[in-house]
Design a protein around this motif. Structure first.
Motif: not given
Length: 249
Positions: A53-55, A99-100, A153-154, A158-160
């Protein structure tokens, strides 16, 4: 001689007897069980039941090998796009939920083909003439270090997106003329290169598909001979890679 042979026979007998005691059925079973458990632990580490996921959790750490293809050319000279290979591995640490920070080592084959070299000369009568040589095939091999910031962003997707600093070090550089000589130009171009990477990626289970464009700024030629051959050429590369993400912590 007989005494030596007898000593060797006795030694081999003792060794065989000792091995038989060590590798009895009980020990063999225990060793086999330990090997099986080791393989299962390795499998659990490599094959993870994940739903990306994005988180993420802060200080989560991932590692990922990746491989793919790139399309490159050399703006500044009229050449064709060249297909090359890319191989890399990176470590990723999350400093916030979305953020990574990535540190990546990478190999890339870049260049251009179908490049012609024009020489401006004058004939015996003083008339300007242009002589064309080629086509040349440029093959440039780089070891790259990428320092990236990855932003999700979401929270539910799972888009980055990535950007950062791309630093390349030339390890091999050749310009081969068709049906002609292969010229080593490594000393004639700058050993280092800088670029701004811009990427987008999507994750599915442990797989990561990423497209990244590297925007280069530095002219390659450093000698007069290279300037005649390459003029104001610089690198230009679009890469598509498939990575396998492993969560370590």
């Amino acid at each position: 001689m007989k005494r030596t042979i007898l000593t060797v026979v006795i030694f081999l007998g003792v060794l065989t007897s000792s091995q038989g005691q060590i590798f009895n059925k009980s020990n063999t079973k225990r060793i086999g069980q330990n090997i099986k458990e080791s393989f299962q632990n390795i499998k659990k580490t490599l094959v993870q039941d994940t739903r990306p996921s994005g988180e993420h959790t802060i200080w989560d750490i991932y590692i990922a090998p990746k491989i793919g293809l790139d399309l490159s050319n050399l703006p500044g000279i009229d050449g064709n796009v060249k297909l090359g290979v890319v191989g890399a591995a990176y470590v990723e640490v999350f400093v916030a939920k979305n953020i990574a920070i990535d540190a990546e080592m990478q190999y890339s084959r870049q260049g251009s083909s179908g490049v012609y070299r024009n020489l401006h000369t004058t004939d015996a009568a003083g008339t300007p003439t242009v002589r064309e040589y080629g086509p040349y095939d440029f093959k440039l091999d780089y070891i790259n270090t990428n320092y990236l910031v990855r932003w999700y962003p979401w929270a539910d997707l799972p888009w980055s997106f990535t950007t950062g600093l791309h630093m390349g070090y030339i390890v091999s550089a050749h310009a081969k003329m068709k049906h002609g000589a292969d010229k080593n130009i490594k000393r004639d171009i700058h050993s280092g290169d800088l670029a701004l990477p811009l990427g987008i990626s999507y994750e599915w289970k442990q797989w990561q598909l990423e497209a990244r464009y590297n925007l280069y700024f530095r002219k390659l030629a450093r000698s007069h001979e290279a300037e005649v051959l390459m003029r104001n050429a610089r690198n230009n590369m679009l890469e598509v890679t498939l990575g396998y993400r492993i969560k370590m912590f």
